[in-house]
Design a protein around this motif. Structure first.
Motif, mmCIF file in Angstrom:
data_model
loop_
_atom_site.group_PDB
_atom_site.id
_atom_site.type_symbol
_atom_site.label_atom_id
_atom_site.label_comp_id
_atom_site.label_asym_id
_atom_site.label_seq_id
_atom_site.Cartn_x
_atom_site.Cartn_y
_atom_site.Cartn_z
ATOM 1 N N THR A 3 4.859 -6.428 -1.129
ATOM 2 C CA THR A 3 4.772 -5.150 -1.753
ATOM 3 C C THR A 3 3.328 -4.972 -2.676
ATOM 4 O O THR A 3 3.798 -5.720 -3.837
ATOM 5 C CB THR A 3 5.770 -3.571 -2.549
ATOM 6 O OG1 THR A 3 6.570 -3.890 -1.206
ATOM 7 C CG2 THR A 3 5.274 -2.805 -2.558
ATOM 8 N N PRO A 4 1.950 -4.246 -2.883
ATOM 9 C CA PRO A 4 1.847 -4.860 -3.899
ATOM 10 C C PRO A 4 2.053 -4.130 -5.600
ATOM 11 O O PRO A 4 2.374 -3.807 -4.827
ATOM 12 C CB PRO A 4 -0.080 -3.930 -3.420
ATOM 13 C CG PRO A 4 0.412 -3.773 -2.443
ATOM 14 C CD PRO A 4 1.907 -3.488 -1.620
ATOM 15 N N PRO A 43 2.240 2.672 -4.195
ATOM 16 C CA PRO A 43 2.695 1.799 -2.961
ATOM 17 C C PRO A 43 3.736 1.692 -2.666
ATOM 18 O O PRO A 43 4.656 1.387 -1.889
ATOM 19 C CB PRO A 43 2.123 0.239 -3.414
ATOM 20 C CG PRO A 43 2.008 0.545 -4.793
ATOM 21 C CD PRO A 43 2.276 1.694 -5.174
ATOM 22 N N SER A 51 -0.071 5.190 0.749
ATOM 23 C CA SER A 51 0.836 4.921 1.909
ATOM 24 C C SER A 51 0.844 5.440 3.024
ATOM 25 O O SER A 51 1.256 4.466 4.391
ATOM 26 C CB SER A 51 2.275 4.881 1.735
ATOM 27 O OG SER A 51 2.635 4.321 -0.263
ATOM 28 N N ASN A 54 -2.249 4.612 4.719
ATOM 29 C CA ASN A 54 -1.644 3.093 5.209
ATOM 30 C C ASN A 54 -1.355 2.944 6.387
ATOM 31 O O ASN A 54 -1.283 2.253 7.608
ATOM 32 C CB ASN A 54 -1.930 1.817 3.583
ATOM 33 C CG ASN A 54 -2.694 1.277 2.733
ATOM 34 O OD1 ASN A 54 -3.998 1.513 2.733
ATOM 35 N ND2 ASN A 54 -1.878 1.098 2.191
ATOM 36 N N GLY A 93 -5.803 -5.458 0.894
ATOM 37 C CA GLY A 93 -4.001 -4.542 0.822
ATOM 38 C C GLY A 93 -3.914 -5.841 1.246
ATOM 39 O O GLY A 93 -2.628 -6.344 1.073
ATOM 40 N N ASP A 94 -4.365 -5.919 3.207
ATOM 41 C CA ASP A 94 -3.731 -6.938 4.437
ATOM 42 C C ASP A 94 -3.775 -7.992 3.638
ATOM 43 O O ASP A 94 -3.148 -8.841 3.900
ATOM 44 C CB ASP A 94 -4.260 -7.134 5.137
ATOM 45 C CG ASP A 94 -3.748 -7.464 6.624
ATOM 46 O OD1 ASP A 94 -2.619 -7.440 6.899
ATOM 47 O OD2 ASP A 94 -4.656 -8.658 6.990
ATOM 48 N N ALA A 96 -3.881 -9.155 0.092
ATOM 49 C CA ALA A 96 -3.113 -9.669 -0.589
ATOM 50 C C ALA A 96 -1.819 -9.606 -0.276
ATOM 51 O O ALA A 96 -0.476 -10.599 -0.185
ATOM 52 C CB ALA A 96 -3.053 -8.625 -1.511
ATOM 53 N N TRP A 97 -1.144 -9.274 0.948
ATOM 54 C CA TRP A 97 0.122 -9.657 1.353
ATOM 55 C C TRP A 97 -0.093 -10.888 2.026
ATOM 56 O O TRP A 97 1.449 -11.646 2.357
ATOM 57 C CB TRP A 97 0.685 -8.351 2.581
ATOM 58 C CG TRP A 97 0.841 -6.297 1.871
ATOM 59 C CD1 TRP A 97 1.525 -6.973 0.615
ATOM 60 C CD2 TRP A 97 0.337 -5.259 2.632
ATOM 61 N NE1 TRP A 97 1.654 -5.348 0.540
ATOM 62 C CE2 TRP A 97 1.037 -4.424 1.761
ATOM 63 C CE3 TRP A 97 0.091 -5.104 3.789
ATOM 64 C CZ2 TRP A 97 1.209 -2.946 2.210
ATOM 65 C CZ3 TRP A 97 -0.186 -3.684 4.009
ATOM 66 C CH2 TRP A 97 0.321 -3.121 2.874
ATOM 67 N N ASP A 132 -5.545 -0.983 -1.429
ATOM 68 C CA ASP A 132 -5.016 -1.490 -2.546
ATOM 69 C C ASP A 132 -5.301 -1.002 -3.830
ATOM 70 O O ASP A 132 -6.653 -1.715 -4.199
ATOM 71 C CB ASP A 132 -5.006 -2.825 -2.570
ATOM 72 C CG ASP A 132 -3.841 -3.499 -3.845
ATOM 73 O OD1 ASP A 132 -3.338 -3.353 -4.545
ATOM 74 O OD2 ASP A 132 -3.302 -5.225 -3.854
ATOM 75 N N ALA A 134 -3.682 -0.357 -6.689
ATOM 76 C CA ALA A 134 -3.193 -1.155 -7.811
ATOM 77 C C ALA A 134 -3.766 -1.038 -9.292
ATOM 78 O O ALA A 134 -3.605 -0.267 -10.375
ATOM 79 C CB ALA A 134 -1.736 -2.001 -7.592
#
Length: 300
Positions: A3-4, A43, A51, A54, A93-94, A96-97, A132, A134
């Protein structure tokens, strides 16, 4: 999937005002802004707008009218991408995951996969895009808290800090004293180490936002490669016109690496960069020409 990092909640010393009654009003403002940002973009909340977006985008293109706070966050995120020529990108986002989970890198799709009509608050997002927000959420929340306080209590100073991002409002002399005052404060890694004289220099140059960003590890990726940014900097401190810009430039500095000091100066911001010299355990500290104190060279 990891999770970010969620937008930071206001700490007990998230705001500093010049009098107890103003301090209480500022605290209420900070908590209100945090609730708004959390509902829009946290997130870790399965019911936040971000959320939901996404999750929907995992299976289909998204075409939706978003709330006013999320619309402003998205606009700020798109602005940071343009300011940094793509070094900072909300569509990571993807990537970073994957970086946090040790999976093969995958480049970010880029903001071409987003279309935001801000007046109508209408967002179109292509399938497979994971946002993402954040970093920009913390900075936007600090800026908004400072702006609302300035509107409600003109002539009074405020320092609003969320995580390592800081925004100020009010008379420069009062702001400089508030920002430099000792207190419980953040951890040493997030302390910019600026006294009132240094703050006066930055405020005189029009810099009312500041970001302190230690080496972010796998939480920050290079949008072009999708891999975790391999930053030579242990810590980057950037002052800019507002907190959103300061945070954007600080994140970009970690992605850009050794060329960051000169690039930050060319963008009209100021910064201090700390890290080990290549191939050495010796630490170095570089400063842009306008950074308060003894100016260092703008580039290594």
């Amino acid at each position: 999937m990891s999770t970010p990092t969620p937008p930071g909640a206001p700490s007990p010393d998230a705001v500093r005002a010049p009098a107890p009654d103003l301090q209480e009003e500022a605290r209420r403002l900070a908590e209100r802004v945090h609730r708004e940002v959390s509902a829009a973009a946290a997130p870790e909340r399965i019911d936040s707008e971000l959320s939901l977006l996404n999750r929907f985008a995992e299976h289909e293109d998204v075409d939706v009218v978003v709330g006013p706070v999320l619309a402003q966050l998205l606009a700020a995120a798109l602005q940071t991408t343009r300011l940094t020529s793509g070094l900072v990108d909300p569509t990571t986002g993807d990537a970073a995951w994957r970086a946090q989970d040790g999976l093969p890198a995958r480049p970010a799709p880029g903001i071409a996969h987003l279309d935001l009509d801000l007046p109508a608050r209408r967002l179109r997002m292509r399938r497979g895009t994971v946002l993402d927000l954040a970093g920009v959420a913390d900075a936007w929340a600090a800026d908004r808290t400072a702006r609302l306080f300035a509107e409600g209590f003109p002539g009074h100073g405020l320092v609003a800090r969320i995580g390592g991002v800081l925004a100020v409002a009010g008379p420069p002399a009062q702001v400089a004293a508030l920002a430099a005052a000792p207190g419980p404060g953040p951890s040493p890694a997030l302390d910019p180490g600026l006294d009132a004289a240094a703050w006066t220099v930055l405020l005189a140059a029009g810099h009312r936002g500041l970001a302190v960003l230690p080496r972010p590890g796998s939480a920050l990726v290079n949008p072009v490669t999708g891999a975790a940014a391999e930053s030579p900097w242990d810590r980057v401190v950037v002052a800019a016109r507002n907190a959103v810009e300061a945070q954007a430039y600080a994140r970009a500095a970690h992605v850009l690496g050794g060329d960051a000091p000169g690039w930050i100066a060319a963008c009209g911001a100021e910064g201090e960069f700390t890290g080990a010299r290549p191939g050495s355990t010796l630490r170095r500290r570089l400063r842009t020409p306008g950074w308060p104190g003894r100016p260092g060279r703008a580039a290594a």
